[in-house]
Design a protein around this motif. Sequence first.
Motif, PDB file in Angstrom:
ATOM      1  N   SER A 113      39.376 -35.569 -22.965  1.00  0.00           N
ATOM      2  CA  SER A 113      38.528 -35.308 -21.977  1.00  0.00           C
ATOM      3  C   SER A 113      38.856 -33.881 -21.128  1.00  0.00           C
ATOM      4  O   SER A 113      38.062 -33.523 -20.192  1.00  0.00           O
ATOM      5  N   ARG A 160      34.382 -36.532 -11.573  1.00  0.00           N
ATOM      6  CA  ARG A 160      35.736 -36.366 -12.647  1.00  0.00           C
ATOM      7  C   ARG A 160      36.595 -37.637 -12.151  1.00  0.00           C
ATOM      8  O   ARG A 160      37.193 -37.111 -11.039  1.00  0.00           O
ATOM      9  N   ASP A 213      40.244 -38.669 -16.493  1.00  0.00           N
ATOM     10  CA  ASP A 213      39.592 -37.761 -17.280  1.00  0.00           C
ATOM     11  C   ASP A 213      40.316 -36.457 -17.336  1.00  0.00           C
ATOM     12  O   ASP A 213      40.164 -35.885 -18.354  1.00  0.00           O
TER      13      ASP A 213
END
Length: 669
Positions: free
Chosen positions: A526, A538, A542
């Motif tokens: 990610s 986010r 992540d």
Amino acid sequence: MFLLLKKLACNVLRTISYKTTHAIRAAKTRSDLTPAVLVLILLFVIIYYCGYRLRTGYKTDLEISDTRELLDRNVVMDFGGPHENFVVNDSVCKIPRISTFSPDVSTNAKLAAIQAPNVICGTKLQRTKPLVSKRFDNISSRYYLHINEEWKPLYLQEERAELTCCFREIKNEASADKLIGTPCFIFKQDFIVPLDVVGTIVNCMQRGDKKIVFMDAFSFIHKRNFSKDWTNSKKVGVLLFGLDGLSQINLRRRMPKTYSYLQDNNHRWFELLGFNKLGYDAFPNIMALLTGRQLQQQKTVYACKRGGILDGCPFLWQQVSNMGMPTAYAEDCRYDSTETLRFQHSPTDYYLQPFLRAVERRLRTDTYYITPQYCLGPRLAGSYVLDYAVEFAQSFAGVGGLGIFWVNSFSEQHVLPTKIDHVFAKYLRLLKSTEVLENYVVLLLSANGMLRGRLNNLASGFYEERLPLLYISLPEAWKTTHLALFEALQLNRNRLVSPLDLHETIQHALTIGAGTREPHFTDCASCQSVLRPIKANRSCSDAGIDWFWCSCEPFVAKWCNSHASSLLLKSLLTHMNDLLQQVGLLNGTCAVLSVHTLYGVYNSQEESDYYYVKFKTLVKHAEFEAAFWYNKNSQQVLLDESKLNRLDHEATECVEHHSKLLRKLCICL
């Protein structure tokens, strides 16, 4: 609850004041004032005690005090619009923007009293009128040493005396026995430097008494041809400039000239405020940046490390070399052990470390140069790295490539960056005037903030440590062909970013600059280039950031002076001392650990039984930060060894043959 207590206290004080007034009036009708005096003394004691209790917040249990709320309410922001009070502000991540001189900094007398030391390298004559200088011939593409004859008389002690100049070769070999190289060879005017010499140390002596009157050191980047099989004629490379141990907060505080220059939009520098480190110190963060490996993959990251040597590691510059572009790495150091990345053989096409090690040993030990701590000869130690960077960039403008240049010299104290502020701002202006910014994507960053010292012990210390600085500059010509990259950087100003994202960013920039296909080599699926829009909301996971280092969800601060905190700390110290006792190190080798100052107790919001503490010991004032699991019922501790760190620089030679954990725990007697 606090407002209720405050109201109750006010009512009590009002009642006491009323009773006291009547007591004094009654005493005036009599000649005896003793009751009134006693009441006044009692009133003073009650007010002082209540004020102390309210001020220190003493509780009988570990009650919650959210550091983020305190910072958001009390900190006066120092930039941007009226609503820009956060570094990141979305439904998943909230990181407050810390003022450079927030209340806990401004009111800390000890912190305010610290001043950066004066650093003056060499004499004014050596700096302004050097006896020998290096020059470059554009026709032959060769370096030569030039003796400035017009300044010779300024260095002579006798009118008719003569000068003799010689140089010591430094070749691109990292072994200790070859650092200085050959003996000092006498040279004549405009001596052409051999292509296998990466640097020289020059001495000039007054003939007869052999007294050194001038000494300096020069590095060389001998340009050679690289592959020209490209789809476009002009290539754009990537340069990384690192300032070790500098948070984005301390940049604004201690380097105002540099910060002011970077903030000027005409200079095209984009600040990414959500840059969060993912490991304790520089090493794991730089390794993630240059290898694309997540820290959770410990075996993958460190399996390539042998005795501190990293020659076997899969660094990004190997990929760049395979693309047929030049690579460079330079890092200033005070002794070999302070280097972040160490290699036995040159890992890049251009490698400054053999030169810097030789200069470090020669110029610090020669009696002619008794220099300040942050100098090497007539220059700041970091200047050698920055000069090398500019020279590399100019030599390969239009060829592309990757250069990494790291300055460590000013990371020990939070005030030291002040001393490099003027110099660094000058280099940034030089990058623009020499059109380096037109030929390179330039990243200015740090791997982490200040790890030690008084800044970490403040309320904002959590963020000082976890939020390094990050600025990016793109070539102006890309606005015509790649406008979306500029728009992405503007959008990502307040998005969460990690070193793993920067690994992707460097690859992205290199492939755009060279017209090739972009690979993807990170362990973090990610993670992404910051030259593309990063989604809002986010999380740290992540971005490949371990929750322990995540600024979005900091540990909840606990009351240090509570009974529960005392029990917790006692259990931790008992456990740490037991580890030393089990191997017999408390019998005169290591000191028994006890606390002098407790800086903070924090509880994880992810795991209720996981804690983090910072404290200073009674013996030698050693400083520790430790994370551990704590069972309240049994008062047992399980230490998280990967997150135990010594923050002081005390020597641990007495346990050098023991495990890494015991070396951290031991305070040698």
